[in-house]
Scaffold this motif. Structure first.
Motif, mmCIF file in Angstrom:
data_model
loop_
_atom_site.group_PDB
_atom_site.id
_atom_site.type_symbol
_atom_site.label_atom_id
_atom_site.label_comp_id
_atom_site.label_asym_id
_atom_site.label_seq_id
_atom_site.Cartn_x
_atom_site.Cartn_y
_atom_site.Cartn_z
ATOM 1 N N HIS A 57 0.844 -1.208 0.000
ATOM 2 C CA HIS A 57 0.000 0.000 0.000
ATOM 3 C C HIS A 57 0.876 1.254 0.000
ATOM 4 O O HIS A 57 1.480 1.608 1.010
ATOM 5 N N HIS A 59 1.549 5.365 -2.149
ATOM 6 C CA HIS A 59 1.089 6.412 -3.080
ATOM 7 C C HIS A 59 2.312 7.029 -3.748
ATOM 8 O O HIS A 59 2.879 8.006 -3.249
ATOM 9 N N HIS A 210 -9.240 1.616 -0.365
ATOM 10 C CA HIS A 210 -9.167 2.338 0.893
ATOM 11 C C HIS A 210 -10.552 2.165 1.516
ATOM 12 O O HIS A 210 -11.553 2.555 0.910
ATOM 13 N N HIS A 242 -6.527 -0.152 5.252
ATOM 14 C CA HIS A 242 -6.746 0.687 6.439
ATOM 15 C C HIS A 242 -7.719 0.049 7.444
ATOM 16 O O HIS A 242 -7.317 -0.384 8.505
ATOM 17 N N ASP A 309 2.101 3.189 2.968
ATOM 18 C CA ASP A 309 1.170 4.264 2.611
ATOM 19 C C ASP A 309 1.858 5.544 2.129
ATOM 20 O O ASP A 309 1.622 5.977 1.013
HETATM 21 FE FE FE2 Z 1 -3.467 5.103 1.110
#
Ligand code: FE2
Length: 428
Positions: A57, A59, A210, A242, A309
Motif C-alpha cells: 500500500h 502512493h 481504501h 486501512h 502508505d
Molecule cells: Fe493510502
C-alpha cells in the motif's frame, strides 16, 4: 555445476543455515553446503537472508512532495486530501516520474522490491497515471510495481472520477481501487463498493480499496466489500486497506464481521505509521490508536499485511522507506510482543505482503525468482529490533545494492573500541 552467484552461509527466516545458488534470474539451489564455482560469492555468515520486503500500500504519485505547495497543518486525512488537491494541478509528468524513480532507487537500497501503489484517477489529464505506467516499465527489471486506479476524491463524489477510473484501467492500470468512506453518503459508499467490484469481476482484476479510513465506528464498508467479494467470486483477489473504523466499532458487531471477512477471503492491509499518526485527531483523552484489530483478525484466519502508505507527502512528514519501521510500529500498536508474534510481523512485510499482491514468484525456494536481501541481523526479531541494515540486495538475479557493515569507533578509556548492537542473545 557453476552458478552466477552463491550467497553463502546465511541464516534463513526459519533459523536454518543455507547456501543459495543463483543462475540467471532464478534460485537454482538451496542447501546446507553448495560446493560449486560461482561468478560471485557473497559471504552471509551470521546474517539473515530473507525474501525481499514488499509494500502492498503506497502512493507513488504523491511521494517526496512534502511541503509543496505547503505542509498539512492539522495533520488530518481530510486536510491531506485537500492539500493533494492543491498540488495536483501543479504536477507535471516529469516531476511525478522523477520523484517516483528517486523513490524506487531508495526502495531498492532498502531491499523493497515489490510495491503496490495507488494512483489518483481524479485528475482529468490522468497525468500521474501516465507517469507511473512509464515508471512501472522502467523499474520492471528490479521492482514489481502494481498500480491501483484510485479515485481519491470519490468515485461518485468527484464528477469525472468514474469515467477517469475506467479510462485508467483501459490504459493498463492493474487493480481497481475505491474510497467508499469519502463518498457523499454511506449509501453512495456502499454503491461504489458494488460497482467497483463488478468492474473488477468483468475485467478479471484484483480489488484494493481504501476502506473505512476513519474513526467513525459506523463506517462499515468492509462489510459490503466482503459481501461483494463472495457474491462475485473474487475470493483471494480483494484487499481492504486501512479498516481503521474497526478500532472503534462495537465489539459485538466485530464478532460477527471478522468471520464474514475470513469467509470471503478478503485480505486486510493496515498502515501502522499512518494510522497511528492520522487517526484519533479529533479525540481528547483517552485518544484512540486508530489501527485496525490486527491480532483479532489473524486469529479469525484473515490474511493481514502491513503497508507503508506514505513517505514525505501531504499526509506524512516522515518516512525512511523501511518496511521494518512499518512492522516495528505495527508490532507496538498491536502489542504483538510474543516471540512468535514478532517473527510474524517480519513475515507480514515480506512473505504475507507478497501473497496479498499475488507474487507467487517470490520466496526462498528453488525455481523462485532470485530476489533476496541480506540483513545485518541474526534473526527476524533482531532485524525488527535493530531495523537492520541491508548489506546486500539481489533483484531478479542481479546485485542491485550493497553497503558496508556499520562500525562505530568508541573512544572511552577502559571500554571496547566498538559497540556490538547484536550483543543481546534472547533466552532460549
Ligand atoms: Fe493510502
Amino acid at each position: 555445476m557453476s552458478f552466477d552467484i552463491i550467497v553463502r552461509g546465511g541464516t534463513l527466516p526459519d533459523g536454518s543455515t543455507a547456501d543459495i545458488g543463483i543462475s540467471g534470474e532464478k534460485i537454482a539451489s538451496i542447501g546446507p553446503r553448495i560446493d560449486a564455482e560461482a561468478g560471485k560469492i557473497i559471504d552471509a555468515t551470521g546474517n539473515l537472508v530473507s525474501q525481499p520486503f514488499v509494500d502492498p500500500h503506497f502512493h507513488m504519485d504523491a511521494t517526496l512532495s512534502y511541503g509543496i505547495p505547503r505542509i498539512n497543518a492539522s495533520g488530518t486525512l481530510l486536510e491531506g486530501i485537500a492539500l493533494w488537491g492543491e498540488l495536483k494541478p501543479l504536477l507535471t509528468h516529469e516531476a511525478v516520474r522523477g520523484r517516483a524513480l528517486a523513490y524506487c532507487d531508495w526502495a531498492v537500497s532498502m531491499g523493497l522490491l515489490a510495491i503496490r501503489s495507488h494512483v489518483d484517477t481524479c485528475d482529468d489529464r490522468l497525468l500521474a497515471v501516465e507517469a507511473l505506467l512509464d515508471v512501472k516499465k522502467r523499474v520492471a527489471p528490479y521492482i514489481d510495481l502494481q498500480l491501483v486506479a484510485f479515485p481519491q476524491d470519490g468515485f461518485y463524489r468527484s464528477p469525472t472520477a468514474r469515467e477517469n477510473t475506467i479510462r485508467a484501467l483501459d490504459m493498463g492500470v492493474d487493480i481497481v481501487g475505491g474510497i467508499p468512506h469519502f463518498e457523499r453518503t454511506m449509501a453512495d459508499g456502499t454503491r461504489s463498493v458494488t460497482e467497483l467490484c463488478e468492474i473488477a469481476e468483468k475485467r478479471g482484476l484484483m480489488v484494493d480499496m481504501h476502506c473505512d479510513e476513519t474513526d467513525d465506528p459506523l463506517s462499515r464498508h468492509i462489510e459490503q466489500l466482503a459481501y461483494e467479494t463472495q457474491r462475485l467470486g473474487l475470493s483471494g483477489r480483494v484487499a481492504g486497506s486501512h479498516l481503521t473504523s474497526m478500532h472503534s466499532m462495537d465489539n459485538y458487531y466485530v464478532s460477527k464481521l471478522l468471520p464474514l471477512i475470513a469467509e470471503a477471503g478478503v485480505s486486510a492491509i493496515p498502515n501502522p505509521l499512518i494510522n497511528i499518526v492520522i487517526q484519533g485527531r479529533h479525540d481528547t483523552y483517552p485518544k484512540r490508536r486508530g489501527m485496525t484489530r490486527v491480532p483479532e483478525m489473524l486469529k479469525a484466519g484473515i490474511r493481514v499485511g502491513f503497508g507503508q502508505d506514505c513517505v514525505l507527502d501531504p499526509w506524512y512528514p516522515l518516512g525512511a522507506v523501511d518496511m521494518l519501521d512499518v512492522a516495528f510500529m505495527g508490532l507496538h500498536v498491536a502489542q504483538m510482543t510474543s516471540p512468535a508474534d514478532m517473527a510474524h510481523c517480519f513475515d507480514m512485510v515480506t512473505k504475507v505482503n507478497a501473497e496479498i499482491m499475488g507474487l507467487d514468484h517470490l520466496g526462498l525456494a528453488v525455481g523462485k525468482t532470485a530476489s533476496l536481501v541480506v540483513l545485518d541481523a541474526g534473526s527476524r526479531v533482531e532485524a525488527l529490533r535493530l531495523r537492520a541494515d541491508r548489506l546486500c540486495v539481489i533483484a531478479k538475479g542481479k546485485i542491485v545494492a550493497e553497503r558496508e557493515k556499520r562500525a562505530t569507533r568508541l573512544s572511552i578509556a577502559g571500554r571496547p573500541a566498538t559497540v556490538d548492537r547484536r550483543h543481546h542473545k534472547p533466552a532460549g
